[in-house]
Design a protein around this motif. Structure first.
Motif, PDB file in Angstrom:
ATOM      1  N   ALA A 191       0.944  -1.202   0.026  1.00 49.58           N
ATOM      2  CA  ALA A 191       0.010   0.189   0.004  1.00 49.58           C
ATOM      3  C   ALA A 191       0.819   1.348  -0.196  1.00 49.58           C
ATOM      4  N   PRO A 192       1.821   1.307   0.907  1.00 48.25           N
ATOM      5  CA  PRO A 192       2.570   2.675   0.854  1.00 48.25           C
ATOM      6  C   PRO A 192       3.587   3.018  -0.474  1.00 48.25           C
ATOM      7  N   ARG A 193       3.842   1.776  -0.765  1.00 51.58           N
ATOM      8  CA  ARG A 193       4.709   1.859  -2.006  1.00 51.58           C
ATOM      9  C   ARG A 193       3.859   2.222  -3.272  1.00 51.58           C
ATOM     10  N   ILE A 194       2.700   1.659  -3.287  1.00 49.10           N
ATOM     11  CA  ILE A 194       1.848   2.030  -4.572  1.00 49.10           C
ATOM     12  C   ILE A 194       1.495   3.522  -4.540  1.00 49.10           C
ATOM     13  N   ASN A 195       1.181   4.001  -3.248  1.00 50.51           N
ATOM     14  CA  ASN A 195       0.731   5.411  -2.945  1.00 50.51           C
ATOM     15  C   ASN A 195       1.829   6.469  -3.675  1.00 50.51           C
TER      16      ASN A 195
ATOM     17  N   GLU B 284      -1.635   7.101   4.959  1.00 53.27           N
ATOM     18  CA  GLU B 284      -2.990   6.759   4.927  1.00 53.27           C
ATOM     19  C   GLU B 284      -3.291   5.685   4.147  1.00 53.27           C
ATOM     20  N   ALA B 285      -2.595   5.633   3.057  1.00 51.29           N
ATOM     21  CA  ALA B 285      -2.649   4.372   2.129  1.00 51.29           C
ATOM     22  C   ALA B 285      -2.632   3.157   3.021  1.00 51.29           C
TER      23      ALA B 285
ATOM     24  N   ILE C 269      10.225   4.502  -4.652  1.00 55.64           N
ATOM     25  CA  ILE C 269       9.159   3.828  -4.396  1.00 55.64           C
ATOM     26  C   ILE C 269       9.397   3.420  -2.610  1.00 55.64           C
ATOM     27  N   ASN C 270      10.482   3.074  -2.416  1.00 53.44           N
ATOM     28  CA  ASN C 270      10.586   2.643  -1.096  1.00 53.44           C
ATOM     29  C   ASN C 270      11.269   3.498   0.007  1.00 53.44           C
ATOM     30  N   THR C 271      11.352   4.898  -0.454  1.00 53.10           N
ATOM     31  CA  THR C 271      11.743   5.738   0.662  1.00 53.10           C
ATOM     32  C   THR C 271      10.460   6.540   0.990  1.00 53.10           C
TER      33      THR C 271
END
Length: 522
Positions: A93-97, A266-267, A495-497
């Protein structure tokens, strides 16, 4: 159905269209249409994520499984979805956001051109769109089947009615309309589900059957077993792995819910809410289905009409209309969200490759293209829906479980694992090989090999082998032939930071597809 039920149904359709019209004011550009501009509250995103994950197939195909086998319908379906989303709340979820907030993309597949190359992006985009047309077609067929039970309209008429209403509101209002209608649909389904739950309890009491005593009845012998029939341990593990990818973005529409929130945090909260709803709410919906052998006798061999028959028998007019609206709410939620996701993939990923003019689209022309694509996708899926139950597609549950679950893995693995640092060495060769060999494995297992085995290949292997082939090849080729260029590593790192605080960044025009790799500016 009488006039009161029809009034409830027509009123529901009217409200859905009104929400679409109201949402139109919030859509100024492609970013608003596809990702709500990154301004959607986490709780609305979570409810939308949940509602867009299942449809009237639950009240037909899975009602048939519940009627035939019992609680395995929950154990091998909604439970692995809940667990998969819970895992994905941290993993994906956080990475897709960050795809939206840091890479400024509007389609879940848009980043693949830079993460791999143009050929990989196009392969996944085209196969994903085609699969979604079949998937949504099965959903239209499911709701049309229920509509025919209650109203007597033909299958094709039911497909046309529901598809047209959905096309109106989701085309006008984009993702905002999808999410807001899904919120309303969630409230309706809450009322309808509780009403049906209470009605079944009261009917059992009238028959002298207690809440817990029901499981001892001969009609429910073996229905309390969690894994029975074709839905065994292998199927459960395969389904868990499939749903981990599918419901965290592999089928595209859920990825948009993560992208629509303001921040990665929030994601993550959105995904957790959806996981909780998947764990709790289906139990309420499934209980009447588990009890259905005590109350009705299905007229279909697969039991797919059992829930509809039970609803007609137990509920008074008005409430019957509300439950029918609940059927529609799930299907329209999923189909509208799928339409929006596929429109994003086509306008952002495919059209710029096919047309030089598409690469020059501005905000207005891009928005028009998005809306036209949405209508075209819905029309194609409705055409496919008329072929469900044909020799090609067979029954609804076959389409949903075998075709969709079996084909989703080869498409989702390069997309989802490409987000993660441990798989940064896997490049275009790994992605395309895993995708193509996974699709080949699906064809071999379901057709030539299955034809040579008496009784066919068991269902659990039909859905698990393609995913396993894709996963193994993606990882293995990544180690044997690493393609972790500095440009691709830069994409993975962004994407990962942690987000840099630029939340709702505007979406630029589609990138020039001639360039296979774009250097990321730090």
């Amino acid at each position: 159905m009488n006039s009161l039920d029809w009034a409830v149904l027509i009123g529901y359709f009217g409200v859905m269209v009104a929400i679409g019209v109201w949402s139109h004011k919030r859509v100024d550009n492609v970013s608003d249409f596809f990702t709500a501009g990154g301004k959607m509250p986490w709780w609305l995103s979570g409810i939308s994520h949940h509602m867009s994950g299942y449809s009237a197939v639950m009240f037909t195909g899975y009602a048939g499984i519940a009627y035939t086998y019992g609680v395995t319908s929950f154990v091998t379906w909604s439970f692995p979805i809940a667990l998969g989303i819970a895992i994905g709340s941290k993993l994906f979820a956080p990475r897709i956001n960050r795809l939206r907030s840091r890479l400024h993309v509007a389609s879940p597949l848009e980043y693949l051109k830079n993460r791999y190359d143009l050929k990989t992006q196009q392969a996944l985009a085209w196969s994903g769109m085609l699969l979604k047309i079949v998937d949504v077609g099965a959903k239209w067929a499911a709701i049309a089947t229920l509509l025919s039970v209650f109203t007597g309209v033909s299958l094709n008429q039911g497909i046309l009615i529901t598809g047209t209403i959905t096309a109106v509101y989701c085309t006008i209002g984009g993702l905002w309309a999808d999410a807001l209608t899904e919120l309303g649909q969630f409230v309706i389904q809450l009322l309808a589900g509780v009403a049906m739950f209470i009605a079944v309890i009261m009917e059992l009491n009238d028959k002298g059957i207690g809440f817990l005593d029901a499981w001892d009845r001969p009609e429910l012998q073996g229905h309390g077993e969690p894994l029975v029939g074709p839905y065994g341990t292998v199927f459960l593990l395969a389904f868990l792995f499939i749903k981990l990818f599918e419901y965290n973005g592999g089928m595209l529409n859920q990825a948009q819910r993560y992208m629509a929130t303001a921040t990665p945090r929030e994601a993550e909260r959105s995904a957790r809410l959806s996981a909780l709803l998947w764990l709790v709410w289906p139990v309420v919906l499934f209980f009447p289905m588990w009890m259905s052998p005590l109350l009705v006798e299905s007229q279909k061999t697969d039991g797919s009409d059992s829930y509809g028959l039970m609803t007609e028998q137990l509920l008074p007019h008005g409430l019957l209309g509300l439950v029918i609206v609940g059927f529609f709410s799930h299907t329209m939620a999923m189909c509208s969200s799928d339409a929006n996701a596929i429109a994003a993939v086509f306008t952002r990923d495919v059209a710029p490759v096919l047309s030089k003019q598409a690469r020059a689209w501005g905000e207005r022309s891009g928005l028009i293209a998005a809306r036209v694509t949405t209508v075209v996708f819905l029309a194609l899926s409705m055409a496919v829906a008329t072929q469900v139950n044909s020799p090609t597609f067979k029954d609804i549950i076959t389409v949903v479980i075998k075709w969709v679950a079996g084909l989703m893995g080869p498409i989702a693995i390069p997309m989802m694992l490409g987000l993660l640092r441990p798989f940064r060495r896997s490049g275009p060769t790994a992605a395309l090989t895993s995708w193509s060999m996974g699709l080949l494995a699906f064809w071999l297992v379901n057709y030539p090999i299955s034809w040579q085995i008496e009784g066919g290949v068991p269902l659990q292997y039909q859905v698990s082998i393609p995913l396993a082939v894709s996963l193994i090849l993606y990882i293995l080729i990544g180690f044997l032939k690493p393609e972790d260029t500095p440009e691709r590593l830069a994409i993975v790192e962004r994407i990962n930071t942690d987000d840099d605080g630029t939340a709702a960044a505007a979406v630029p025009a589609p990138a020039d597809p001639v360039e296979d790799t774009v250097r990321v500016k730090e």
